[in-house]
Write a protein that holds these residues in place. Sequence first.
Motif, short mmCIF file in Angstrom:
data_model
loop_
_atom_site.label_atom_id
_atom_site.label_comp_id
_atom_site.label_asym_id
_atom_site.label_seq_id
_atom_site.Cartn_x
_atom_site.Cartn_y
_atom_site.Cartn_z
N PHE A 203 0.81 -1.21 0.00
CA PHE A 203 0.00 0.00 0.00
C PHE A 203 0.85 1.27 0.00
N ILE A 204 2.15 1.14 0.29
CA ILE A 204 3.02 2.33 0.25
C ILE A 204 3.23 2.81 -1.18
N PRO A 205 3.71 1.95 -2.11
CA PRO A 205 3.79 2.44 -3.50
C PRO A 205 2.42 2.74 -4.09
N THR A 206 1.39 2.04 -3.61
CA THR A 206 0.03 2.33 -4.10
C THR A 206 -0.38 3.76 -3.76
N SER A 207 0.03 4.25 -2.62
CA SER A 207 -0.31 5.62 -2.23
C SER A 207 0.31 6.64 -3.17
N PHE A 208 1.53 6.38 -3.62
CA PHE A 208 2.17 7.30 -4.56
C PHE A 208 1.46 7.29 -5.91
N LEU A 209 1.03 6.12 -6.36
CA LEU A 209 0.33 6.05 -7.64
C LEU A 209 -1.07 6.65 -7.56
N SER A 210 -1.64 6.66 -6.36
CA SER A 210 -3.00 7.19 -6.20
C SER A 210 -3.05 8.71 -6.24
N VAL A 211 -1.90 9.35 -6.35
CA VAL A 211 -1.87 10.81 -6.48
C VAL A 211 -2.33 11.24 -7.87
N VAL A 212 -2.20 10.38 -8.84
CA VAL A 212 -2.60 10.72 -10.21
C VAL A 212 -4.08 11.10 -10.22
N PRO A 213 -4.42 12.28 -10.73
CA PRO A 213 -5.81 12.76 -10.66
C PRO A 213 -6.72 12.12 -11.71
N VAL A 214 -6.71 10.81 -11.78
CA VAL A 214 -7.60 10.06 -12.67
C VAL A 214 -8.29 9.01 -11.83
N LYS A 216 -10.46 6.52 -12.32
CA LYS A 216 -10.45 5.12 -12.73
C LYS A 216 -9.08 4.48 -12.48
N PHE A 217 -8.03 5.26 -12.72
CA PHE A 217 -6.69 4.74 -12.47
C PHE A 217 -6.49 4.49 -10.98
N LYS A 218 -6.99 5.38 -10.15
CA LYS A 218 -6.88 5.18 -8.70
C LYS A 218 -7.57 3.90 -8.26
N TRP A 219 -8.79 3.69 -8.74
CA TRP A 219 -9.53 2.49 -8.37
C TRP A 219 -8.81 1.22 -8.83
N ALA A 220 -8.25 1.26 -10.01
CA ALA A 220 -7.54 0.09 -10.54
C ALA A 220 -6.30 -0.22 -9.71
N VAL A 221 -5.55 0.82 -9.34
CA VAL A 221 -4.33 0.61 -8.56
C VAL A 221 -4.65 0.08 -7.17
N VAL A 222 -5.62 0.68 -6.50
CA VAL A 222 -5.98 0.25 -5.15
C VAL A 222 -6.58 -1.16 -5.17
N ALA A 223 -7.39 -1.46 -6.16
CA ALA A 223 -7.98 -2.80 -6.25
C ALA A 223 -6.90 -3.87 -6.45
N ALA A 224 -5.92 -3.57 -7.31
CA ALA A 224 -4.83 -4.53 -7.54
C ALA A 224 -4.00 -4.72 -6.28
N ALA A 225 -3.68 -3.63 -5.60
CA ALA A 225 -2.88 -3.72 -4.38
C ALA A 225 -3.62 -4.47 -3.27
N ALA A 226 -4.90 -4.16 -3.10
CA ALA A 226 -5.68 -4.85 -2.08
C ALA A 226 -5.82 -6.34 -2.39
N GLY A 227 -5.99 -6.66 -3.67
CA GLY A 227 -6.08 -8.06 -4.05
C GLY A 227 -4.80 -8.82 -3.79
N LEU A 228 -3.66 -8.23 -4.14
CA LEU A 228 -2.37 -8.89 -3.89
C LEU A 228 -2.10 -9.03 -2.40
N SER A 229 -2.40 -7.99 -1.64
CA SER A 229 -2.17 -8.03 -0.20
C SER A 229 -3.06 -9.08 0.46
N ALA A 230 -4.33 -9.12 0.08
CA ALA A 230 -5.25 -10.10 0.66
C ALA A 230 -4.87 -11.52 0.25
N THR A 231 -4.39 -11.70 -0.97
CA THR A 231 -3.96 -13.03 -1.42
C THR A 231 -2.74 -13.50 -0.65
N PHE A 232 -1.78 -12.59 -0.45
CA PHE A 232 -0.59 -12.92 0.34
C PHE A 232 -0.98 -13.37 1.74
#
Length: 276
Positions: A203-214, A216-232
Amino acid sequence: MSGYSTIGGDVSGSVPAAAGADHVALQFQDSNLQTFPPTDARGKLTGSSKPPRDADDTFSRPAEPEQFGWHGYFNLLSYRPYFNVDTSDVVQRVGDSLVPFKGDFVEKTATNPDMYGPFWICTTLIFVTAALGNFAAYLAHKTSSAGDTHWHYDINKVSWSAGLFYGYVGLLPLGLYFVLKYLGVATGLVQLWCLYGYSLFIFIPTSFLSVVPVEKFKWAVVAAAAGLSATFLALNLRTHIKTASERWFLIVCGCFVLQLGLGLLMKLYFFTVQFS
């Protein structure tokens, strides 16, 4: 040289005069100082090379519960062995958390679970999400129709972030620990803290990517990070408790959903901007 006279032979420790015909050789008395260490070892140094009894080696060996008793949970010294890791250990564990499909993190850290990595991951995540959340709000404010109005920094994000991440990593593994104990699954509380702490690193690198003011991109990045973290988290828990409890599936699914919920909450509170 007739004014000089020789020293009597009965004086111990005297230096003999120049050799002469009537010179008497002096003999030194035996002394315990000639033998090191002395044979009498009462309260004295011995010939062994052991460290002194007061040498502090508690940091390099695991804590012994009987040393502190039940009040050891409130003694900081009992937690020192769990911070006995170096940079290579932390880097390797962070790398393992980014590759969630192995499911061997619990086995790798079974003999030396640490709290150093989880503590600094949570602390970094607190300030990163609070600062970048405000920065994302600032960018969204400047690129919106309300860009001419004054923008205010939300300092409350820091306190909410601390409560969220410290509370999640501190309390959720504690609750899971008691559930597993009730079901008869042998596990360690520090091991669960270690697993949950490293699961949040993504979620640390995800926070940097979530700065992008788009959005849909924010939702995609957070969903991917949450999915990987929950799978781990889920795969490692499954590996650890699958053979120990028949209810492992419910426990793993519950932890998986809660981890996804953490990512959703992070997105909605820190990186979703609503203009009045």
